[in-house]
Design a protein around this motif. Structure first.
Motif, PDB file in Angstrom:
ATOM      1  N   HIS A 308       0.841  -1.211   0.000  1.00  0.00           N
ATOM      2  CA  HIS A 308       0.000   0.000   0.000  1.00  0.00           C
ATOM      3  C   HIS A 308       0.872   1.255   0.000  1.00  0.00           C
ATOM      4  O   HIS A 308       0.588   2.216  -0.726  1.00  0.00           O
ATOM      5  CB  HIS A 308      -0.912  -0.020   1.223  1.00  0.00           C
ATOM      6  N   MET A 309       1.937   1.244   0.791  1.00  0.00           N
ATOM      7  CA  MET A 309       2.838   2.392   0.837  1.00  0.00           C
ATOM      8  C   MET A 309       3.590   2.578  -0.478  1.00  0.00           C
ATOM      9  O   MET A 309       3.963   3.703  -0.822  1.00  0.00           O
ATOM     10  CB  MET A 309       3.812   2.237   2.014  1.00  0.00           C
ATOM     11  N   ASP A 310       3.758   1.482  -1.223  1.00  0.00           N
ATOM     12  CA  ASP A 310       4.381   1.566  -2.547  1.00  0.00           C
ATOM     13  C   ASP A 310       3.376   1.903  -3.642  1.00  0.00           C
ATOM     14  O   ASP A 310       3.705   1.881  -4.826  1.00  0.00           O
ATOM     15  CB  ASP A 310       5.054   0.226  -2.892  1.00  0.00           C
ATOM     16  N   LYS A 311       2.116   2.184  -3.207  1.00  0.00           N
ATOM     17  CA  LYS A 311       1.031   2.593  -4.105  1.00  0.00           C
ATOM     18  C   LYS A 311       0.680   1.513  -5.135  1.00  0.00           C
ATOM     19  O   LYS A 311       0.311   1.809  -6.273  1.00  0.00           O
ATOM     20  CB  LYS A 311       1.349   3.923  -4.793  1.00  0.00           C
ATOM     21  N   LYS A 312       0.802   0.257  -4.730  1.00  0.00           N
ATOM     22  CA  LYS A 312       0.391  -0.846  -5.595  1.00  0.00           C
ATOM     23  C   LYS A 312      -1.122  -1.031  -5.501  1.00  0.00           C
ATOM     24  O   LYS A 312      -1.756  -0.575  -4.557  1.00  0.00           O
ATOM     25  CB  LYS A 312       1.105  -2.135  -5.183  1.00  0.00           C
ATOM     26  N   ASP A 313      -1.688  -1.707  -6.487  1.00  0.00           N
ATOM     27  CA  ASP A 313      -3.122  -2.003  -6.488  1.00  0.00           C
ATOM     28  C   ASP A 313      -3.374  -3.149  -5.512  1.00  0.00           C
ATOM     29  O   ASP A 313      -3.032  -4.303  -5.786  1.00  0.00           O
ATOM     30  CB  ASP A 313      -3.582  -2.386  -7.896  1.00  0.00           C
ATOM     31  N   VAL A 314      -3.967  -2.823  -4.362  1.00  0.00           N
ATOM     32  CA  VAL A 314      -4.151  -3.834  -3.309  1.00  0.00           C
ATOM     33  C   VAL A 314      -5.623  -4.003  -2.930  1.00  0.00           C
ATOM     34  O   VAL A 314      -5.931  -4.488  -1.847  1.00  0.00           O
ATOM     35  CB  VAL A 314      -3.320  -3.485  -2.053  1.00  0.00           C
ATOM     36  N   VAL A 315      -6.524  -3.593  -3.813  1.00  0.00           N
ATOM     37  CA  VAL A 315      -7.947  -3.631  -3.488  1.00  0.00           C
ATOM     38  C   VAL A 315      -8.385  -5.040  -3.055  1.00  0.00           C
ATOM     39  O   VAL A 315      -9.048  -5.219  -2.030  1.00  0.00           O
ATOM     40  CB  VAL A 315      -8.806  -3.157  -4.678  1.00  0.00           C
ATOM     41  N   THR A 316      -8.009  -6.043  -3.823  1.00  0.00           N
ATOM     42  CA  THR A 316      -8.437  -7.416  -3.510  1.00  0.00           C
ATOM     43  C   THR A 316      -7.821  -7.883  -2.194  1.00  0.00           C
ATOM     44  O   THR A 316      -8.525  -8.424  -1.320  1.00  0.00           O
ATOM     45  CB  THR A 316      -8.033  -8.379  -4.642  1.00  0.00           C
ATOM     46  N   LYS A 317      -6.536  -7.662  -2.016  1.00  0.00           N
ATOM     47  CA  LYS A 317      -5.874  -8.123  -0.795  1.00  0.00           C
ATOM     48  C   LYS A 317      -6.334  -7.347   0.439  1.00  0.00           C
ATOM     49  O   LYS A 317      -6.410  -7.913   1.532  1.00  0.00           O
ATOM     50  CB  LYS A 317      -4.353  -8.042  -0.955  1.00  0.00           C
ATOM     51  N   VAL A 318      -6.637  -6.066   0.278  1.00  0.00           N
ATOM     52  CA  VAL A 318      -7.177  -5.300   1.405  1.00  0.00           C
ATOM     53  C   VAL A 318      -8.526  -5.878   1.823  1.00  0.00           C
ATOM     54  O   VAL A 318      -8.823  -6.014   3.018  1.00  0.00           O
ATOM     55  CB  VAL A 318      -7.313  -3.800   1.048  1.00  0.00           C
ATOM     56  N   SER A 319      -9.345  -6.226   0.846  1.00  0.00           N
ATOM     57  CA  SER A 319     -10.642  -6.826   1.159  1.00  0.00           C
ATOM     58  C   SER A 319     -10.450  -8.167   1.864  1.00  0.00           C
ATOM     59  O   SER A 319     -11.183  -8.495   2.806  1.00  0.00           O
ATOM     60  CB  SER A 319     -11.459  -7.009  -0.125  1.00  0.00           C
ATOM     61  N   MET A 320      -9.468  -8.935   1.416  1.00  0.00           N
ATOM     62  CA  MET A 320      -9.156 -10.207   2.074  1.00  0.00           C
ATOM     63  C   MET A 320      -8.721  -9.981   3.517  1.00  0.00           C
ATOM     64  O   MET A 320      -9.160 -10.680   4.433  1.00  0.00           O
ATOM     65  CB  MET A 320      -8.041 -10.936   1.314  1.00  0.00           C
ATOM     66  N   ALA A 321      -7.837  -9.012   3.709  1.00  0.00           N
ATOM     67  CA  ALA A 321      -7.318  -8.744   5.051  1.00  0.00           C
ATOM     68  C   ALA A 321      -8.401  -8.242   5.987  1.00  0.00           C
ATOM     69  O   ALA A 321      -8.494  -8.674   7.144  1.00  0.00           O
ATOM     70  CB  ALA A 321      -6.173  -7.731   4.980  1.00  0.00           C
ATOM     71  N   ILE A 375     -13.852  -9.450  -3.526  1.00  0.00           N
ATOM     72  CA  ILE A 375     -12.832 -10.456  -3.840  1.00  0.00           C
ATOM     73  C   ILE A 375     -13.287 -11.306  -5.029  1.00  0.00           C
ATOM     74  O   ILE A 375     -12.528 -11.528  -5.988  1.00  0.00           O
ATOM     75  CB  ILE A 375     -12.554 -11.342  -2.606  1.00  0.00           C
ATOM     76  N   ALA A 376     -14.532 -11.798  -4.951  1.00  0.00           N
ATOM     77  CA  ALA A 376     -15.049 -12.669  -6.009  1.00  0.00           C
ATOM     78  C   ALA A 376     -15.103 -11.953  -7.360  1.00  0.00           C
ATOM     79  O   ALA A 376     -14.710 -12.500  -8.394  1.00  0.00           O
ATOM     80  CB  ALA A 376     -16.447 -13.180  -5.627  1.00  0.00           C
ATOM     81  N   LYS A 377     -15.556 -10.687  -7.327  1.00  0.00           N
ATOM     82  CA  LYS A 377     -15.634  -9.904  -8.565  1.00  0.00           C
ATOM     83  C   LYS A 377     -14.258  -9.720  -9.184  1.00  0.00           C
ATOM     84  O   LYS A 377     -14.074  -9.867 -10.402  1.00  0.00           O
ATOM     85  CB  LYS A 377     -16.272  -8.547  -8.266  1.00  0.00           C
ATOM     86  N   ASN A 378     -13.277  -9.391  -8.343  1.00  0.00           N
ATOM     87  CA  ASN A 378     -11.932  -9.148  -8.849  1.00  0.00           C
ATOM     88  C   ASN A 378     -11.216 -10.427  -9.287  1.00  0.00           C
ATOM     89  O   ASN A 378     -10.195 -10.372  -9.979  1.00  0.00           O
ATOM     90  CB  ASN A 378     -11.098  -8.411  -7.795  1.00  0.00           C
ATOM     91  N   MET A 379     -11.766 -11.568  -8.900  1.00  0.00           N
ATOM     92  CA  MET A 379     -11.254 -12.856  -9.373  1.00  0.00           C
ATOM     93  C   MET A 379     -11.921 -13.295 -10.670  1.00  0.00           C
ATOM     94  O   MET A 379     -11.613 -14.349 -11.214  1.00  0.00           O
ATOM     95  CB  MET A 379     -11.456 -13.932  -8.288  1.00  0.00           C
ATOM     96  N   GLY A 380     -12.858 -12.450 -11.153  1.00  0.00           N
ATOM     97  CA  GLY A 380     -13.526 -12.749 -12.403  1.00  0.00           C
ATOM     98  C   GLY A 380     -14.653 -13.743 -12.289  1.00  0.00           C
ATOM     99  O   GLY A 380     -15.068 -14.347 -13.288  1.00  0.00           O
ATOM    100  N   LEU A 381     -15.149 -13.912 -11.063  1.00  0.00           N
ATOM    101  CA  LEU A 381     -16.230 -14.887 -10.843  1.00  0.00           C
ATOM    102  C   LEU A 381     -17.587 -14.290 -11.162  1.00  0.00           C
ATOM    103  O   LEU A 381     -17.793 -13.095 -11.047  1.00  0.00           O
ATOM    104  CB  LEU A 381     -16.196 -15.379  -9.384  1.00  0.00           C
TER     105      LEU A 381
END
Length: 381
Positions: A308-321, A375-381
């Motif tokens: 997150h501090m490196d400004k990477k796309d972490v939307v899915t992993k943030v939702s997981m966490a 999470i499911a949406k971003n996995m293409g489900l």
């Protein structure tokens, strides 16, 4: 384990925060819980020490440091108690809307006082009839000349009583299609005509955190208080909700670590059948399971903070966490209370408070069901 984003400066800062809290927070926390509010004086003391909004620019009263310093503040105040959640909301959820989307004039007007604790902030999204479906909010803001006229009500607002500046999600275009394109953000100040507070809400837990209803009846707001552009409020919310959810994950992880630590200490001291209950296999297995969940959660979280501090796309992993770590903490609270036996149900034991405080973390900042949908949406489900 030392996280990749932490430096010697971060550790020196942590010691400073911890020393401050040992003097100014831990001795008074139980009284704050009884009073059902954290005194504003504590906020001012936090500001004096540079523990409010440390990542904002120095010209606005911040320290201009990286977000790792904010992580440390969130971790250390959570160790005091979960009722301090309003401080993280102010630092890392509300103020970033101003720093990211505010005008220079807005920043100059509000940020220095946000850093000193003179201004306490809140964000108002949830309404009595609207929770997760943000696009369907009913609060309206109609532009008349040089001001907006706001009507509606918000509920479950963290810092609702103390707040001097509230960022309110409003419908500025009721006919917009799709609906979310009609949402804008307005910064409404404490003394705005037509703005009032309903009751301070009586919650199961987080007793010292002031949660309230907010009411807007022909509330007059200068058009200069629009945050960003009209119609882009939903986009701004979606962009900033990721950091909010990450903050929730951080506090849930710390709460779990604290509860396991409390329970290890307790089972070593508690005697039954002529020996410490830590000698029983069931106790050992339960502690081993919880300790493993905590270690795995911490490894995932620290990597996520670094990303997150490196400004990477972490939307899915943030939702997981946000989902997994709040569920872990809730399960751990129940297990730890059980291992405390009858004493775990007594208010004099910290585990009782932790057991009350943690369940709401799976609800606010987007329910865990919404996290799974993302999470499911971003996995293409």
């Amino acid at each position: 384990m030392t996280a990749a984003y932490l430096t010697d400066d971060h550790e020196i800062f942590r010691k400073s925060v911890r020393k401050f809290l040992e003097k100014e927070a831990y001795p008074f926390y139980n009284q704050w819980e009884k009073d059902r509010i954290i005194p504003r004086e504590f906020w001012r003391k936090m500001g004096e020490q540079g523990f409010l909004c440390p990542d904002i620019d120095e010209k606005y009263g911040g320290s201009g440091v990286d977000w790792g310093f904010s992580v440390i503040i969130n971790e250390e105040i959570e160790r005091v108690g979960s009722g301090t959640v309003g401080i993280g909301l102010h630092n890392d959820i509300v103020v970033p809307y101003i720093t990211a989307y505010g005008t220079d004039e807005q920043k100059e007007r509000w940020l220095p006082k946000c850093a000193t604790g003179e201004i306490i902030t809140a964000i108002a999204m949830t309404e009595p009839g609207t929770g997760s479906d943000l696009a369907s909010i009913a609060t309206t803001a109609r532009l008349e000349g040089d001001r907006y006229i706001v009507n509606g009500a918000k509920t479950f607002i963290t810092n609702g009583i103390h707040s001097d500046l509230v960022i309110v999600a409003c419908k500025t275009d009721a006919n917009a299609q799709p609906k979310h394109r009609g949402i804008s953000l307005l910064a409404i100040e404490r003394d705005a005509p037509g703005f009032s507070r309903g009751r301070k809400l009586d919650k199961v837990g987080l007793h010292c955190q002031d949660t309230a209803e907010l009411i807007f009846e022909d509330c007059k707001v200068p058009k200069e208080n629009l945050i960003g552009e009209e119609g882009k409020g939903f986009k701004y919310l979606m962009e900033k909700l990721q950091q909010e959810r990450l903050v929730v994950a951080i506090t849930a992880q710390v709460a779990a670590e604290v509860m396991v630590g409390l329970t290890i200490d307790y089972v070593k001291e508690r005697q039954a059948f002529g020996q410490s209950i830590s000698r029983f296999q069931n106790t050992q297995f339960k502690i081993a399971e919880m300790a493993t969940d905590v270690e795995m959660g911490r490894a995932f979280l620290d990597q996520l903070i670094d990303d997150h501090m490196d400004k990477k796309d972490v939307v899915t992993k943030v939702s997981m966490a946000k989902w997994k770590l709040t569920e872990n903490a809730r399960d751990i609270a129940a297990q730890c209370m059980q291992l405390h036996g009858g004493y775990g149900y007594m208010e004099e034991y910290e585990i009782a408070r932790r057991y009350r405080d943690i369940p709401v973390a799976s609800i606010y900042a987007g329910t865990n069901e919404i996290m799974k949908t993302i999470i499911a949406k971003n996995m293409g489900l």
